[in-house]
Scaffold this active site. Structure first.
Site, PDB file in Angstrom:
ATOM      1  CB  SER A 225       2.565   4.099   1.180  1.00 11.24           C
ATOM      2  OG  SER A 225       1.435   3.451   1.963  1.00 11.24           O
TER       3      SER A 225
ATOM      4  CE  LYS B 152       3.577   4.306  -4.974  1.00 13.22           C
ATOM      5  NZ  LYS B 152       2.156   3.495  -4.756  1.00 13.22           N
TER       6      LYS B 152
ATOM      7  CG  HIS C 276       5.888   2.391  -1.341  1.00  9.80           C
ATOM      8  ND1 HIS C 276       6.059   3.292  -1.853  1.00  9.80           N
ATOM      9  CD2 HIS C 276       4.352   2.188  -1.378  1.00  9.80           C
ATOM     10  CE1 HIS C 276       5.392   3.919  -1.932  1.00  9.80           C
ATOM     11  NE2 HIS C 276       4.488   3.784  -1.384  1.00  9.80           N
TER      12      HIS C 276
HETATM   13  C1  PLP Z   1       0.848   3.593  -4.708  1.00  8.54           C
HETATM   14  C2  PLP Z   1       0.623   2.395  -4.698  1.00  8.54           C
HETATM   15  C3  PLP Z   1      -0.801   1.807  -4.929  1.00  8.54           C
HETATM   16  C4  PLP Z   1      -1.154   2.518  -6.140  1.00  8.54           C
HETATM   17  O1  PLP Z   1      -0.549   3.090  -7.446  1.00  8.54           O
HETATM   18  P1  PLP Z   1      -0.317   3.713  -8.678  1.00  8.54           P
HETATM   19  O2  PLP Z   1      -0.061   2.875 -10.091  1.00  8.54           O
HETATM   20  O3  PLP Z   1       0.612   4.462  -8.663  1.00  8.54           O
HETATM   21  O4  PLP Z   1      -1.956   3.702  -8.721  1.00  8.54           O
HETATM   22  C5  PLP Z   1      -1.548   1.140  -4.851  1.00  8.54           C
HETATM   23  N1  PLP Z   1      -0.881   0.114  -3.774  1.00  8.54           N
HETATM   24  C6  PLP Z   1      -0.104   1.082  -2.711  1.00  8.54           C
HETATM   25  C7  PLP Z   1       0.542  -0.094  -1.341  1.00  8.54           C
HETATM   26  C8  PLP Z   1       0.318   2.378  -2.969  1.00  8.54           C
HETATM   27  O5  PLP Z   1       1.472   2.608  -2.604  1.00  8.54           O
END
Ligand code: PLP
Length: 396
Positions: free
Chosen positions: A185, A244, A213
């Site tokens: 990320s 996302k 992502h």
């Molecule tokens: C954003 C993210 C999460 C968390 O996801 P949410 O639905 O916002 O809780 C988990 N793992 C990774 C790699 C992320 O980038």
């Protein structure tokens, strides 16, 4: 209010402020969109994870509204009591198909999905969880809630992973779980899933990929890193987020039918935290429909990504190792990164600074994500401002 018992908070905050770690987020006064109103100012928004620019899409919103009309605002129950609606099951089925898995199970977030799976699978001290050092915080917290010990391998270092798999501890483990982000990320680089998969098979380990992502972003029709590496059906657990590219909130694990049903019976976030509002499921069903029927959306995301990276490089910025729409702009100093972000904002561009401890010292940066909804004009405007402020701060 004044409580003597809470005096520590003021002191702690002072320390955080000194270390540039005190967080006061900017506030959106509009929907999450490519050009948004943030802190009452219209800016090119390069900071959200709204990859497909569908958070404010009229069709998606209409579907969410229809679901509210049919099913109401919330479920008022956990899944295992009476919080499972048919629309949740429909979404699980659609995610399973999207990930080319047998089944999928929804959780309240990507964060809780990782916690749920790590904790449920690594349920004994005889198990071993093996994790990339740059994995997401939710994997780290999931591994802390697991009963198993954990081993961390250096970022994408396959020799190190192999060494751990060959260790005495791994050889005597009841179960081994290798966990990796699909796309990392902060740097936007992709895990070498083909090699990790080979090692997992050779050493009889379960493989879990967190595609937060990557889902809706890479692979055919945005199916994720497993599909990107031609490994459909060959990876035990794919985690995804609905928060996302899917523009709602929530997470899921796509896996076998048996493991799905096991998680649905033991995973603590599933058992003890309520299910998503039906509008969330409807939102994601609509996004999936767009991904499958309108390839143009994903194509736009990648065209914008290529254009933006190229222009930043031409301007002389160091954009790191990114292979995805996450593009870091390396600064290498906390104060400078914070100032870079502030001055850009004043010029009409929002790109957040990321400092220690989120990234190592010396790797401070601005982190940008373009979306499918940015126009070339938006991106040209942003690059011009990056150039102007970057020169002023001697970053280029
Ligand atoms: C954003 C993210 C999460 C968390 O996801 P949410 O639905 O916002 O809780 C988990 N793992 C990774 C790699 C992320 O980038």
């Amino acid at each position: 209010m004044n409580f003597r018992t809470l005096n520590f908070a003021k002191k702690e905050n002072q320390i955080l402020k000194k270390e540039n770690r005190f967080i006061q987020p900017r506030v959106l006064n509009s929907s999450q969109r490519p050009v948004a109103v943030i802190d009452n100012k219209r800016v090119v928004n390069l900071t959200s994870n709204n990859y497909l620019a569908l958070a404010d899409d009229p069709y998606v919103k209409q579907k969410a509204i229809s679901a509210i009309k049919k099913y109401g605002a919330g479920t008022a129950a956990v899944r295992t009591i009476i919080g499972t609606m048919d629309i949740h099951l429909e979404l699980e089925k659609k995610f399973a198909a999207f990930k080319r898995a047998e089944a999928a199970i929804l959780f309240q977030s990507g964060f809780t999905s990782n916690v749920a799976v790590c904790q449920s699978l690594m349920s004994s001290e005889e198990d071993l969880l093996i994790s990339d050092e740059l994995n997401h915080a939710s994997i780290i917290d999931g591994s802390r809630l697991a009963k198993s010990p954990r081993k961390i391998y250096r970022h994408k270092d396959m020799a190190h992973l192999k060494e751990i798999l060959e260790s005495a501890e791994a050889r005597k483990a009841r179960r081994k779980l290798i966990v990796t982000d699909g796309v990392f990320s902060m740097d936007g680089d992709i895990a070498p899933l083909d090699e990790i998969h080979k090692l997992a098979r050779k050493y009889d380990a379960i493989l879990m990929v967190d595609d937060a992502h990557a889902s809706g972003v890479i692979g055919k029709q945005g199916r994720g890193t497993v599909n990107h590496f031609g490994l459909d059906g060959k990876v035990e657990i794919q985690i995804g987020t609905l928060s996302k590219a899917f523009a709602a909130v929530g997470g899921y694990a796509a896996t076998t039918r048996e493991l799905r049903d096991y998680l649905g019976s033991v995973a603590r976030p599933f058992l003890f935290s309520s299910s998503q509002p039906p509008s969330v499921a409807a939102t994601c069903i609509a996004v999936l429909e767009i991904l499958l029927k309108k390839p143009q959306t994903l194509k736009c995301l990648w065209e914008n990504t290529a254009f933006f990276k190229e222009e930043l490089k031409k301007a002389g910025f160091d954009t790191g190792e990114s292979e995805t729409p996450i593009t870091p702009i390396m600064v290498g100093d906390s104060e400078k990164a914070v100032r870079f972000s502030k001055e850009l904002f004043n010029e009409g561009v929002f790109a957040l600074s990321i400092c220690y401890p989120t990234v190592p010292r010396g790797k401070e940066r601005l982190r940008t994500i373009v979306t499918a909804g940015h126009t070339i004009k938006d991106l040209e405007f942003a690059v011009e401002k990056f150039r102007k402020v970057g020169r002023k701060l001697s970053i280029i």
